[in-house]
Scaffold this motif. Sequence first.
Motif, PDB file in Angstrom:
ATOM      1  N   GLN A 394       0.887  -1.234  -0.033  1.00  0.00           N
ATOM      2  CA  GLN A 394      -0.020   0.062   0.079  1.00  0.00           C
ATOM      3  C   GLN A 394       0.930   1.301   0.081  1.00  0.00           C
ATOM      4  O   GLN A 394       0.584   2.179  -0.622  1.00  0.00           O
ATOM      5  N   ALA A 395       1.832   1.150   0.775  1.00  0.00           N
ATOM      6  CA  ALA A 395       2.761   2.507   0.966  1.00  0.00           C
ATOM      7  C   ALA A 395       3.360   2.784  -0.623  1.00  0.00           C
ATOM      8  O   ALA A 395       3.532   3.722  -1.244  1.00  0.00           O
ATOM      9  N   VAL A 396       4.108   1.508  -1.189  1.00  0.00           N
ATOM     10  CA  VAL A 396       4.668   1.729  -2.349  1.00  0.00           C
ATOM     11  C   VAL A 396       3.645   2.207  -3.377  1.00  0.00           C
ATOM     12  O   VAL A 396       4.102   3.060  -4.463  1.00  0.00           O
ATOM     13  N   ALA A 397       2.404   1.673  -3.463  1.00  0.00           N
ATOM     14  CA  ALA A 397       1.406   2.190  -4.291  1.00  0.00           C
ATOM     15  C   ALA A 397       1.040   3.624  -4.163  1.00  0.00           C
ATOM     16  O   ALA A 397       1.067   4.415  -5.361  1.00  0.00           O
ATOM     17  N   GLN A 398       1.217   4.097  -2.941  1.00  0.00           N
ATOM     18  CA  GLN A 398       0.931   5.740  -2.728  1.00  0.00           C
ATOM     19  C   GLN A 398       2.114   6.397  -3.463  1.00  0.00           C
ATOM     20  O   GLN A 398       1.691   7.280  -4.095  1.00  0.00           O
ATOM     21  N   MET A 399       3.371   5.775  -3.224  1.00  0.00           N
ATOM     22  CA  MET A 399       4.477   6.698  -3.801  1.00  0.00           C
ATOM     23  C   MET A 399       4.588   6.565  -5.102  1.00  0.00           C
ATOM     24  O   MET A 399       4.901   7.596  -5.720  1.00  0.00           O
ATOM     25  N   LEU A 400       4.211   5.431  -5.637  1.00  0.00           N
ATOM     26  CA  LEU A 400       4.147   5.651  -7.276  1.00  0.00           C
ATOM     27  C   LEU A 400       2.972   6.334  -7.826  1.00  0.00           C
ATOM     28  O   LEU A 400       3.231   6.960  -8.813  1.00  0.00           O
ATOM     29  N   THR A 401       1.784   6.609  -7.165  1.00  0.00           N
ATOM     30  CA  THR A 401       0.771   7.211  -7.702  1.00  0.00           C
ATOM     31  C   THR A 401       1.095   8.725  -7.718  1.00  0.00           C
ATOM     32  O   THR A 401       0.711   9.410  -8.497  1.00  0.00           O
ATOM     33  N   ARG A 402       1.934   8.974  -6.474  1.00  0.00           N
ATOM     34  CA  ARG A 402       2.297  10.525  -6.547  1.00  0.00           C
ATOM     35  C   ARG A 402       3.125  10.921  -7.640  1.00  0.00           C
ATOM     36  O   ARG A 402       3.298  12.102  -8.077  1.00  0.00           O
ATOM     37  N   VAL A 403       3.882   9.935  -8.318  1.00  0.00           N
ATOM     38  CA  VAL A 403       4.694  10.541  -9.586  1.00  0.00           C
ATOM     39  C   VAL A 403       4.199  10.202 -10.844  1.00  0.00           C
ATOM     40  O   VAL A 403       4.604  10.318 -12.008  1.00  0.00           O
ATOM     41  N   GLY A 404       2.707   9.682 -10.835  1.00  0.00           N
ATOM     42  CA  GLY A 404       2.044   9.734 -11.882  1.00  0.00           C
ATOM     43  C   GLY A 404       1.596   8.219 -12.365  1.00  0.00           C
ATOM     44  O   GLY A 404       0.924   8.103 -13.382  1.00  0.00           O
ATOM     45  N   ILE A 405       2.092   7.073 -11.749  1.00  0.00           N
ATOM     46  CA  ILE A 405       1.688   5.910 -11.879  1.00  0.00           C
ATOM     47  C   ILE A 405       0.641   5.516 -11.097  1.00  0.00           C
ATOM     48  O   ILE A 405       0.802   5.029  -9.940  1.00  0.00           O
ATOM     49  N   ALA A 406      -0.595   5.562 -11.574  1.00  0.00           N
ATOM     50  CA  ALA A 406      -1.683   5.184 -10.739  1.00  0.00           C
ATOM     51  C   ALA A 406      -1.560   3.871 -10.472  1.00  0.00           C
ATOM     52  O   ALA A 406      -1.938   2.887 -11.355  1.00  0.00           O
ATOM     53  N   THR A 407      -1.672   3.556  -9.213  1.00  0.00           N
ATOM     54  CA  THR A 407      -1.172   2.253  -8.768  1.00  0.00           C
ATOM     55  C   THR A 407      -2.264   1.506  -7.703  1.00  0.00           C
ATOM     56  O   THR A 407      -2.715   2.139  -6.745  1.00  0.00           O
ATOM     57  N   LYS A 408      -2.931   0.440  -8.112  1.00  0.00           N
ATOM     58  CA  LYS A 408      -3.753  -0.259  -7.564  1.00  0.00           C
ATOM     59  C   LYS A 408      -2.959  -1.566  -6.640  1.00  0.00           C
ATOM     60  O   LYS A 408      -1.883  -1.970  -7.141  1.00  0.00           O
ATOM     61  N   VAL A 409      -3.671  -2.108  -5.392  1.00  0.00           N
ATOM     62  CA  VAL A 409      -2.926  -2.992  -4.594  1.00  0.00           C
ATOM     63  C   VAL A 409      -4.114  -4.387  -4.881  1.00  0.00           C
ATOM     64  O   VAL A 409      -5.216  -4.090  -4.625  1.00  0.00           O
ATOM     65  N   ASP A 410      -3.281  -5.345  -5.127  1.00  0.00           N
ATOM     66  CA  ASP A 410      -4.170  -6.693  -5.254  1.00  0.00           C
ATOM     67  C   ASP A 410      -3.497  -7.787  -4.106  1.00  0.00           C
ATOM     68  O   ASP A 410      -2.560  -8.104  -4.285  1.00  0.00           O
ATOM     69  N   ALA A 411      -3.799  -7.731  -2.897  1.00  0.00           N
ATOM     70  CA  ALA A 411      -3.344  -8.537  -1.933  1.00  0.00           C
ATOM     71  C   ALA A 411      -4.144  -9.709  -1.536  1.00  0.00           C
ATOM     72  O   ALA A 411      -5.494  -9.702  -1.517  1.00  0.00           O
ATOM     73  N   MET A 412      -3.703 -10.859  -1.191  1.00  0.00           N
ATOM     74  CA  MET A 412      -4.288 -12.124  -1.382  1.00  0.00           C
ATOM     75  C   MET A 412      -3.374 -13.168  -0.181  1.00  0.00           C
ATOM     76  O   MET A 412      -2.186 -12.994  -0.154  1.00  0.00           O
ATOM     77  N   PRO A 413      -4.061 -14.022   0.056  1.00  0.00           N
ATOM     78  CA  PRO A 413      -3.260 -15.059   0.843  1.00  0.00           C
ATOM     79  C   PRO A 413      -2.036 -15.734   0.120  1.00  0.00           C
ATOM     80  O   PRO A 413      -1.980 -15.886  -1.094  1.00  0.00           O
ATOM     81  N   SER A 414      -0.917 -16.071   0.654  1.00  0.00           N
ATOM     82  CA  SER A 414       0.225 -16.506   0.151  1.00  0.00           C
ATOM     83  C   SER A 414       0.143 -17.790  -0.861  1.00  0.00           C
ATOM     84  O   SER A 414       0.830 -17.939  -1.970  1.00  0.00           O
ATOM     85  N   GLY A 415      -0.684 -18.620  -0.477  1.00  0.00           N
ATOM     86  CA  GLY A 415      -0.996 -19.729  -1.198  1.00  0.00           C
ATOM     87  C   GLY A 415      -1.448 -19.471  -2.842  1.00  0.00           C
ATOM     88  O   GLY A 415      -0.619 -19.675  -3.787  1.00  0.00           O
TER      89      GLY A 415
END
Length: 542
Positions: A394-415
Amino acid sequence: MGPTMFRFPLAVAAATRAAGAVLATLAVAAFAFAAPSAAADLTIGLATDITSLDPHFHNVTPNNSVGFHIFGFLVERDDKDHLVPGLATEWKAIDPTTWEFKLRKGVKFHDGSDFTADDVVASIERVPTVPRSPSSFTAYTKQIKKIDVVDPYTIRFHTATPYPLMPSDMTQVLIINKKFKTASTEDFDSGKAAIGTGPYKLVRYVKGDRIELQRFDGYWGGKTPWEHVTMKLLTQDAARVAALLAGDVQVIESVPPADMSRLKSDKRISVYRTVADRMIYLHLDSNRDVSPGVTDKDGHPMTKNPLKDPRVRKAMSMAINRPAIVAQVMEGEAIPAGQLVPDFLFGATKNLHVEKFDPAGARKLLAEAGYPNGFGITIASPNNRYVNDAKIAQAVAQMLTRVGIATKVDAMPSGPYFSKASNLEFSLMLVGWSTGTGEASSSLKNLVMTYNKDKGFGNANRGRYSNPKVDTLTEDALQTVDDAKREAYLQRATELAINDTAIIPLHFQVDLWATRDGIKYAPRTDENTLAWKFTPAGGGAK
């Protein structure tokens, strides 16, 4: 002419025991355990689910750590990543392409059968045959071109070229009983084939819930301190900490950094900490012309993959504020990373530094690459594998979005996450890598070398990065006996890969364990949580 002695760094091979000795042999380590005054049980809260008890199915630390309780390695590592004898008592290079291992005599499997060289052969030969392996162990066996059984307790591995890392690689392949060479992964999970030489016998494996173990009194290292061990799979941080505080478990791994202050102030609790050899990083799809998780700013799939451009990858790295992630997300319990291994491991280079946070420079590079308005991307992440993994994403997504790379997060269990990652379903993914061998070649040959199933390279290269110069330098390192020359190859390969942004290093994880009831632990660089290494109050493992 007698056999030749080869010198290896302490992190990747044991030192020669006598000055001027011709054989690079290792003395037998003393693994005797003082028997506790009364039988004791230990319950451990594990932070990550395992995908199987098949020791050759999935090369990830949680599986390997649990498997080590049941099976054994030819060569083991101590808590500082130094090599020590395991099922092999000594080893030597008898010529540039032949390694000889002397096996420990008198070792028994849990069913009472004898451990011999034939079991080693069966284990090595089984590795490449395991179906549907999400991350194979072949990077540690492909170099073996021929195996000779000299006698039941002497085995020789032949390689096509000089290969100095054979002892290190043998810390990665668990040894099974030869009768289970063709056993299925399901046979190991059911317990039918889970019969090893380790300190514990499998009682029951309840997938997603627990692993129950019973002490193997015939273990070659002596009786361990704990008669029964239960490993509870507590993947939620709050549940794991609550179980420790309530006394439902006596040990937890992966202590959430946010709970450190509370646990340290509790007189019943002891906390153990060490910098791990695990790098948390981003892998990028730098190979395909069209990548599934990349869109334009309106959310439409792009017909050109911007991640193939090294300027875009560099811009993404510059957009990430690593010190902020360490301070705010990791509560200070991490070390910002600028290369593949921490600076105390063999192969680390002084020529690389943590990427400077430079959002303006990132925007400029994106514009130069033809993306002045940026683009869209989805970052995939596990949510129960690494410390604060989804929060980091989530933190990385916010940082990338601030420079113009609109970033979404898809988080899921490790399996499902690792299954999808291995199927190349992601464009950008958050991953972690522990070197395994305690030096940089493991990271290079698994993460950034060109994927080559036949050679066993690039097994975890889920971005399919490819750079012939990196490949050549790494292969040169793998064939170079001289320490200084080998390290120079590893350093140069690392510099090329990182300067080309083959991956984006974020930080090195700090590993944290917490115990109660006076139980002690020596924190391990390799992250393993090993039941027999916990010392009960008043006695136990030496």
